[in-house]
Design a protein around this motif. Structure first.
Motif, PDB file in Angstrom:
ATOM      1  N   THR A   1      48.144  25.717  54.462  1.00  0.00           N
ATOM      2  CA  THR A   1      48.286  27.019  55.347  1.00  0.00           C
ATOM      3  C   THR A   1      47.982  26.659  56.593  1.00  0.00           C
ATOM      4  OG1 THR A   1      46.127  27.562  54.608  1.00  0.00           O
ATOM      5  CG2 THR A   1      47.709  28.346  53.117  1.00  0.00           C
ATOM      6  N   LEU A   2      48.448  27.792  57.413  1.00  0.00           N
ATOM      7  CA  LEU A   2      48.123  27.732  58.671  1.00  0.00           C
ATOM      8  C   LEU A   2      46.610  27.716  59.054  1.00  0.00           C
ATOM      9  CD1 LEU A   2      49.181  27.632  61.655  1.00  0.00           C
ATOM     10  CD2 LEU A   2      49.187  30.231  61.816  1.00  0.00           C
ATOM     11  N   TYR A   3      46.170  28.401  58.483  1.00  0.00           N
ATOM     12  CA  TYR A   3      44.569  28.634  58.568  1.00  0.00           C
ATOM     13  C   TYR A   3      44.006  27.411  58.236  1.00  0.00           C
ATOM     14  CZ  TYR A   3      39.548  29.287  57.370  1.00  0.00           C
ATOM     15  OH  TYR A   3      38.311  29.053  57.141  1.00  0.00           O
ATOM     16  N   LEU A   4      44.358  26.636  57.032  1.00  0.00           N
ATOM     17  CA  LEU A   4      43.728  25.247  56.811  1.00  0.00           C
ATOM     18  C   LEU A   4      43.954  24.370  57.800  1.00  0.00           C
ATOM     19  CD1 LEU A   4      42.203  24.016  54.435  1.00  0.00           C
ATOM     20  CD2 LEU A   4      44.184  23.407  53.522  1.00  0.00           C
ATOM     21  N   GLN A   5      45.289  24.283  58.652  1.00  0.00           N
ATOM     22  CA  GLN A   5      45.614  23.218  59.377  1.00  0.00           C
ATOM     23  C   GLN A   5      44.761  23.605  60.653  1.00  0.00           C
ATOM     24  OE1 GLN A   5      49.702  23.826  60.489  1.00  0.00           O
ATOM     25  NE2 GLN A   5      50.320  23.450  58.495  1.00  0.00           N
ATOM     26  N   GLN A   6      44.541  24.942  61.166  1.00  0.00           N
ATOM     27  CA  GLN A   6      43.566  25.198  62.256  1.00  0.00           C
ATOM     28  C   GLN A   6      42.019  24.934  62.140  1.00  0.00           C
ATOM     29  OE1 GLN A   6      44.844  29.355  62.800  1.00  0.00           O
ATOM     30  NE2 GLN A   6      46.801  28.849  64.042  1.00  0.00           N
ATOM     31  N   ARG A   7      41.726  25.310  60.890  1.00  0.00           N
ATOM     32  CA  ARG A   7      40.337  24.902  60.787  1.00  0.00           C
ATOM     33  C   ARG A   7      40.079  23.595  60.595  1.00  0.00           C
ATOM     34  NH1 ARG A   7      35.426  26.215  61.492  1.00  0.00           N
ATOM     35  NH2 ARG A   7      33.810  26.105  59.799  1.00  0.00           N
ATOM     36  N   THR A   8      41.067  22.968  60.052  1.00  0.00           N
ATOM     37  CA  THR A   8      40.793  21.223  59.915  1.00  0.00           C
ATOM     38  C   THR A   8      40.659  20.910  61.537  1.00  0.00           C
ATOM     39  OG1 THR A   8      41.973  21.199  57.833  1.00  0.00           O
ATOM     40  CG2 THR A   8      41.841  19.261  59.117  1.00  0.00           C
ATOM     41  N   ALA A   9      41.581  21.246  62.239  1.00  0.00           N
ATOM     42  CA  ALA A   9      41.540  20.701  63.327  1.00  0.00           C
ATOM     43  C   ALA A   9      40.084  21.312  64.228  1.00  0.00           C
ATOM     44  CB  ALA A   9      42.760  21.358  64.238  1.00  0.00           C
ATOM     45  N   ASP A  10      39.805  22.118  64.116  1.00  0.00           N
ATOM     46  CA  ASP A  10      38.726  22.696  64.938  1.00  0.00           C
ATOM     47  C   ASP A  10      37.419  21.941  64.189  1.00  0.00           C
ATOM     48  OD1 ASP A  10      37.027  24.820  66.320  1.00  0.00           O
ATOM     49  OD2 ASP A  10      36.069  25.340  64.407  1.00  0.00           O
ATOM     50  N   ILE A  11      37.357  21.703  62.988  1.00  0.00           N
ATOM     51  CA  ILE A  11      36.010  20.967  62.352  1.00  0.00           C
ATOM     52  C   ILE A  11      36.400  19.561  63.065  1.00  0.00           C
ATOM     53  CG2 ILE A  11      35.122  19.800  60.295  1.00  0.00           C
ATOM     54  CD1 ILE A  11      36.154  22.465  58.845  1.00  0.00           C
ATOM     55  N   LEU A  12      37.396  19.051  63.083  1.00  0.00           N
ATOM     56  CA  LEU A  12      37.515  17.404  63.701  1.00  0.00           C
ATOM     57  C   LEU A  12      37.013  17.430  65.002  1.00  0.00           C
ATOM     58  CD1 LEU A  12      41.292  16.372  62.456  1.00  0.00           C
ATOM     59  CD2 LEU A  12      39.008  15.078  62.316  1.00  0.00           C
TER      60      LEU A  12
ATOM     61  N   ALA B   1      31.866  16.076  58.413  1.00  0.00           N
ATOM     62  CA  ALA B   1      32.665  17.322  58.651  1.00  0.00           C
ATOM     63  C   ALA B   1      31.884  18.553  58.022  1.00  0.00           C
ATOM     64  CB  ALA B   1      33.916  17.044  57.688  1.00  0.00           C
ATOM     65  N   VAL B   2      31.111  18.334  56.830  1.00  0.00           N
ATOM     66  CA  VAL B   2      30.463  19.273  56.168  1.00  0.00           C
ATOM     67  C   VAL B   2      29.374  19.877  57.174  1.00  0.00           C
ATOM     68  CG1 VAL B   2      29.060  19.885  54.211  1.00  0.00           C
ATOM     69  CG2 VAL B   2      31.245  18.844  53.822  1.00  0.00           C
ATOM     70  N   ILE B   3      28.634  19.181  57.770  1.00  0.00           N
ATOM     71  CA  ILE B   3      27.639  19.636  58.734  1.00  0.00           C
ATOM     72  C   ILE B   3      28.382  20.735  59.675  1.00  0.00           C
ATOM     73  CG2 ILE B   3      25.857  19.161  60.282  1.00  0.00           C
ATOM     74  CD1 ILE B   3      24.808  18.573  57.696  1.00  0.00           C
TER      75      ILE B   3
ATOM     76  N   SER C   1      31.768   9.252  51.935  1.00  0.00           N
ATOM     77  CA  SER C   1      32.196   8.789  53.269  1.00  0.00           C
ATOM     78  C   SER C   1      31.292   9.621  54.516  1.00  0.00           C
ATOM     79  CB  SER C   1      33.755   9.171  53.616  1.00  0.00           C
ATOM     80  OG  SER C   1      34.060   9.389  54.902  1.00  0.00           O
ATOM     81  N   VAL C   2      30.946   8.997  55.616  1.00  0.00           N
ATOM     82  CA  VAL C   2      30.023   9.515  56.826  1.00  0.00           C
ATOM     83  C   VAL C   2      31.053  10.665  57.311  1.00  0.00           C
ATOM     84  CG1 VAL C   2      30.971   7.848  58.309  1.00  0.00           C
ATOM     85  CG2 VAL C   2      28.592   9.005  58.764  1.00  0.00           C
TER      86      VAL C   2
ATOM     87  N   PRO D   1      38.468  10.801  58.670  1.00  0.00           N
ATOM     88  CA  PRO D   1      38.086  12.001  59.263  1.00  0.00           C
ATOM     89  C   PRO D   1      38.936  13.118  59.028  1.00  0.00           C
ATOM     90  CG  PRO D   1      37.870   9.834  60.769  1.00  0.00           C
ATOM     91  CD  PRO D   1      38.761   9.703  59.460  1.00  0.00           C
ATOM     92  N   GLU D   2      40.255  12.948  58.940  1.00  0.00           N
ATOM     93  CA  GLU D   2      41.193  14.071  59.038  1.00  0.00           C
ATOM     94  C   GLU D   2      40.949  14.767  57.397  1.00  0.00           C
ATOM     95  OE1 GLU D   2      42.005  11.114  60.056  1.00  0.00           O
ATOM     96  OE2 GLU D   2      42.646  11.718  62.240  1.00  0.00           O
ATOM     97  N   GLN D   3      41.013  13.930  56.434  1.00  0.00           N
ATOM     98  CA  GLN D   3      40.865  14.284  54.853  1.00  0.00           C
ATOM     99  C   GLN D   3      39.491  14.849  54.799  1.00  0.00           C
ATOM    100  OE1 GLN D   3      41.490  10.273  53.534  1.00  0.00           O
ATOM    101  NE2 GLN D   3      43.458  10.733  52.717  1.00  0.00           N
TER     102      GLN D   3
END
Length: 231
Positions: A211-222, A77-79, A71-72, A189-191
């Motif tokens: 976890t809360l960290y995972l939620q916040q970090r995911t939102a930041d990367i998005l 997301a990784v970059i 997936s693009v 994108p979210e996944q």
């Protein structure tokens, strides 16, 4: 004394020859991987050895997929998460390294790193997980070889196929199946952002982790993904 000096000189010469031979071994593998896929990595082999101490028949979850079947969104997301300057640096992000150094000095301990995707790939493919000065020096040499012999796209393709995404889970395809029950090509994108958020500590997460960290970090990367330049 002459005999001692002669012995010392011979020992140093042999050590130098061995060092050069090792570098050619690394170089030959990287050259081969320009158009052949690595079957495993040093990290994968080390991990399965540990797992098999308790489960002799255990196998890693790993399935190689070509770049165009990832997936693009995961690429972006990784970059965004791991190496925002991947397309512009030559293996080392000196600006990020300076910022990490200044932050570590302020905190009085190592709290931030600045390894690029190329450096991470060098370590994952060839080196042990121990942190020693010689391993860091060898990582730098291999990083230079990767950047010289492979394109950015190929470096990123290999990275996405060998990086760890769970205990015994390696590569984008295995990660997508393990965490979401789908193909790497179908990640939203979210996944994708959620997978990228797991990379610093992949064994800490299972498909049910939230976890809360995972939620916040995911939102930041998005929020940064749309700016990510990918090969």
């Amino acid at each position: 004394m002459r005999r001692f000096l002669r012995w010392t000189w011979h020992a140093l010469l042999l050590a130098l020859i061995a060092l050069v031979a090792v570098q050619f071994w690394f170089l030959a593998h990287i050259w081969y991987w320009a158009d052949h896929n690595p079957e495993s990595s040093a990290f994968m082999r080390a991990r399965i050895s540990i797992i098999r101490e308790d489960e002799p028949g255990a196998r890693l979850a790993h399935r190689w997929v070509p770049y165009n079947r990832i997936s693009v969104h995961l690429k972006q997301a990784v970059i965004a998460a791991e190496d925002s300057n991947f397309m512009s640096h030559s293996g080392f992000d000196w600006e990020a390294m300076q910022k990490a150094y200044e932050k570590n000095v302020r905190e009085g301990e190592i709290v931030s790193g600045a390894s690029t995707i190329s450096q991470q790939l060098a370590k994952n493919l060839f080196l042990p997980s121990s942190r020693t000065w010689w391993r860091k020096a060898q990582e730098g040499a291999i990083t230079v070889m990767l950047e010289m012999l492979l394109t950015k796209r190929r470096i990123f393709e290999i990275y996405l196929n060998v990086v760890e995404w769970g205990d015994g889970v390696y590569g984008a395809e295995a990660a997508a199946r393990y965490h979401f029950g789908m193909l790497a090509a179908a990640l939203s994108p979210e996944q994708a952002a959620r997978l990228a958020a797991m990379l610093p500590s992949p064994r800490s997460y299972t498909p049910r982790s939230d976890t809360l960290y995972l939620q916040q970090r995911t939102a930041d990367i998005l929020s940064h993904m749309r700016h990510a330049r990918i090969p």
